[in-house]
Write an enzyme that holds these catalytic residues in place. Structure first.
Site, short mmCIF file in Angstrom:
data_model
loop_
_atom_site.label_atom_id
_atom_site.label_comp_id
_atom_site.label_asym_id
_atom_site.label_seq_id
_atom_site.Cartn_x
_atom_site.Cartn_y
_atom_site.Cartn_z
CD GLU A 1 -15.12 4.25 -3.47
OE1 GLU A 1 -15.01 3.25 -2.73
OE2 GLU A 1 -14.92 5.42 -3.08
CD GLU B 1 -9.68 1.84 0.51
OE1 GLU B 1 -9.87 2.56 1.51
OE2 GLU B 1 -10.38 1.90 -0.53
#
Length: 424
Positions: free
Chosen positions: A228, A339
Site C-alpha cells: 500500500e 479508508e
C-alpha cells in the site's frame, strides 16, 4: 502604663507561640516534597519503569545512526541514514545485500493524461515535503528517515503493535470504512494513479483517514498479502494533522507482519530526496487550487521485487519479494480509494472525514479524486484499469462516483464528512 504593657504583651506572646510552632510544619512540607520527588524520580513504579525501558529499546531499534540531521519546520526530525543501515537491512535475508538499481519501468509509464480545469496544479519533478523548505538535502549514499520520538511511542495505544494498522479482515470489517474502486478479474503486476492531497479533519486522535493504492493477493483471512502507498492523516502515529506520504505492507492480514514506513524490517528505500512518513505540501484547497501526486507500484519482471515510484520518475524504493507468499507471484486484486477508522466516539458515527470531507457529487475543486487509473499486465504493460467496480461501505457517510473521459481516463470522486443526518 500597666494597661499599655498588657496590650503589647499579649500579641507578642501570640507571635512567639506561632513562631515556635512554624518550624515543624515547614519541615513536614519539605519532607513531603522530598518524598514525592523521590517517588517520581528514582523510585518509579515497576510498570512505568518497564514501559520506559521498552520505549528506549524500541527507539534504539528504529532510529539508526545518521550522517546528518535536518530539523523540519513542521517539527519533524529527518535523519540522513547510510543506505545500508536502514531498518530493512536488519532482516536476515537482506543482510549483506546492496541497494538495487531500479528495474525496467512499465511500458507507456511516461504517458499521463492531462489535468482538468484551469484551477488544477500538477506535481513537478519532485514531490515537495515540509522538510524541503530548509533548503537542506541528504547526501548521496544516505536515505532520509523521519525520526521516531519518545512522544510518538507514548501516543501509541500499544508498543507491541506500534506502526501497524488495526486488524482489517475485509473491506466491511468493523471499525474500517472504505470508498474504493477495484479490479479483480486478472493477474496484476502493478498499478498507477494520480490522487489529489487534502487534510481531512480527524474526529478522534486514535482514528486516521487515508487515500491509497492497494496491491492485493491471497484471501481476506490469515494469508492476505498487501502492498500500500498513498497519503494519510494520523494524529496518533505522527502527532499532527498534516497529510503524509506513507507506505504499508503485510503478509498475514495485518496480524503480525508488516508496518507503516520504516517501522519494521521491510521496505528498502533507494532515494535521498523523499522521506517516507514526512508531510506533503501544499494541499488542495476547497473551490481552489488542486494538488495531486502520482503513484506507481510495479513488480520487477526479473527479480520479482515490488517497486514504488512517486511523481514522474522518482523511484522511492522496493519491497523485497522474500517478504511475501502470494505477492511473490502476482496480485489478484488492485484497489484505489479512501479508508477511515471509525471508533464510534460517544456511541455515534465518527466525524472523521475522508478525502476532502465532501461528497463526490460536488465534483472537481471540491471533492477528492483518483484519476488515470491503470494496472500493469503480465508483459509489463501499463494499461487502463478495465472493469472497474465501485464500492462504498457506508454511502451515507462516505460515497464514490466514477466515470471516464479523454482528460482523466478512468477516474472517480470519493469521500465524505462522516457523521451527518444520513450517517448518525
Amino acid at each position: 502604663m500597666a494597661s499599655c504593657s498588657s496590650f503589647y504583651f499579649v500579641p507578642l506572646l501570640l507571635l512567639l507561640m506561632l513562631l515556635l510552632a512554624s518550624p515543624p510544619v515547614t519541615a513536614a512540607l519539605t519532607s513531603s516534597e522530598s518524598s514525592s520527588n523521590a517517588t517520581a524520580g528514582t523510585l518509579r513504579p515497576g510498570k512505568e519503569l518497564l514501559k520506559h525501558k521498552r520505549i528506549r529499546a524500541l527507539l534504539t531499534k528504529l532510529n539508526k545512526p545518521a550522517l546528518k540531521t535536518i530539523q523540519s519546520p513542521d517539527g519533524d526530525i529527518i535523519d540522513c541514514v547510510p543506505s545500508h543501515l536502514q531498518p530493512a537491512f536488519d532482516h536476515p535475508k537482506h543482510r549483506g545485500q546492496k541497494i538495487l538499481d531500479p528495474p525496467e519501468r512499465p511500458k507507456n509509464c511516461n504517458f499521463t493524461l492531462g489535468s482538468r480545469g484551469s484551477g488544477s496544479s500538477r506535481v513537478g519533478e519532485v514531490v515537495v515535503q515540509a522538510w524541503h523548505a530548509t533548503g537542506e538535502a541528504c547526501p548521496e549514499g544516505t536515505v532520509p528517515i523521519r525520526r521516531t520520538t519518545e512522544k510518538d511511542l507514548l501516543r501509541a495505544s500499544s508498543l507491541r503493535r506500534y506502526g501497524r494498522k488495526p486488524v482489517r479482515r475485509d473491506s466491511t470489517s468493523s471499525g474500517h470504512e472504505h470508498a474504493v474502486g477495484y479490479v479483480n478479474s486478472e493477474h496484476y503486476y502493478g498499478a498507477k494513479a494520480s490522487v489529489n492531497v487534502w487534510s481531512p479533519r480527524i474526529g478522534d486522535p486514535s482514528e486516521f483517514s487515508l487515500s491509497q493504492i492497494w496491491v492485493i493477493s491471497g484471501s481476506f483471512g490469515n494469508d492476505l498479502n498487501t502492498i500500500e502507498a498513498g497519503w494519510q492523516v494520523s494524529p496518533e502515529l505522527y502527532g499532527d494533522s498534516n497529510p503524509r506520504f506513507f507506505t504499508y505492507w503485510t503478509t498475514d492480514a495485518y496480524q503480525e507482519t508488516g508496518c507503516y514506513n520504516h517501522n519494521c524490517r521491510g521496505f528498502v528505500q533507494t532515494t535521498n530526496k523523499i522521506a517516507v512518513g514526512a508531510a506533503i505540501t501544499p494541499e488542495s484547497v476547497y473551490n481552489g487550487k488542486q494538488f495531486d501526486i502520482t503513484l506507481m507500484l510495479w513488480k520487477d519482471p526479473k527479480h520479482g521485487h515490488w517497486w514504488l515510484e512517486l511523481g514522474p520518475g522518482l523511484v522511492v524504493g522496493y519491497w523485497p519479494s522474500y517478504l511475501f507468499t502470494h505477492l511473490a507471484r502476482h496480485a489478484n486484486m488492485v484497489q484505489f480509494g479512501g479508508e477511515v477508522v471509525n471508533t464510534r466516539p460517544s456511541g455515534s458515527h465518527t466525524a472523521t472525514q475522508m478525502g476532502s470531507g465532501h461528497f463526490p457529487r460536488e465534483g472537481f475543486d471540491r471533492a477528492a479524486y483518483f484519476r488515470n487509473l491503470q494496472v500493469v499486465d503480465w508483459d509489463n504493460n501499463l494499461i487502463p484499469a478495465a472493469n472497474l467496480k465501485l464500492l462504498a461501505d457506508h454511502p451515507g457517510c462516505y460515497d464514490i462516483q466514477g466515470g471516464s473521459n479523454s482528460y482523466w481516463g478512468s477516474y472517480f470522486y470519493y469521500g465524505g464528512p462522516g457523521r451527518n443526518v444520513k450517517c448518525p
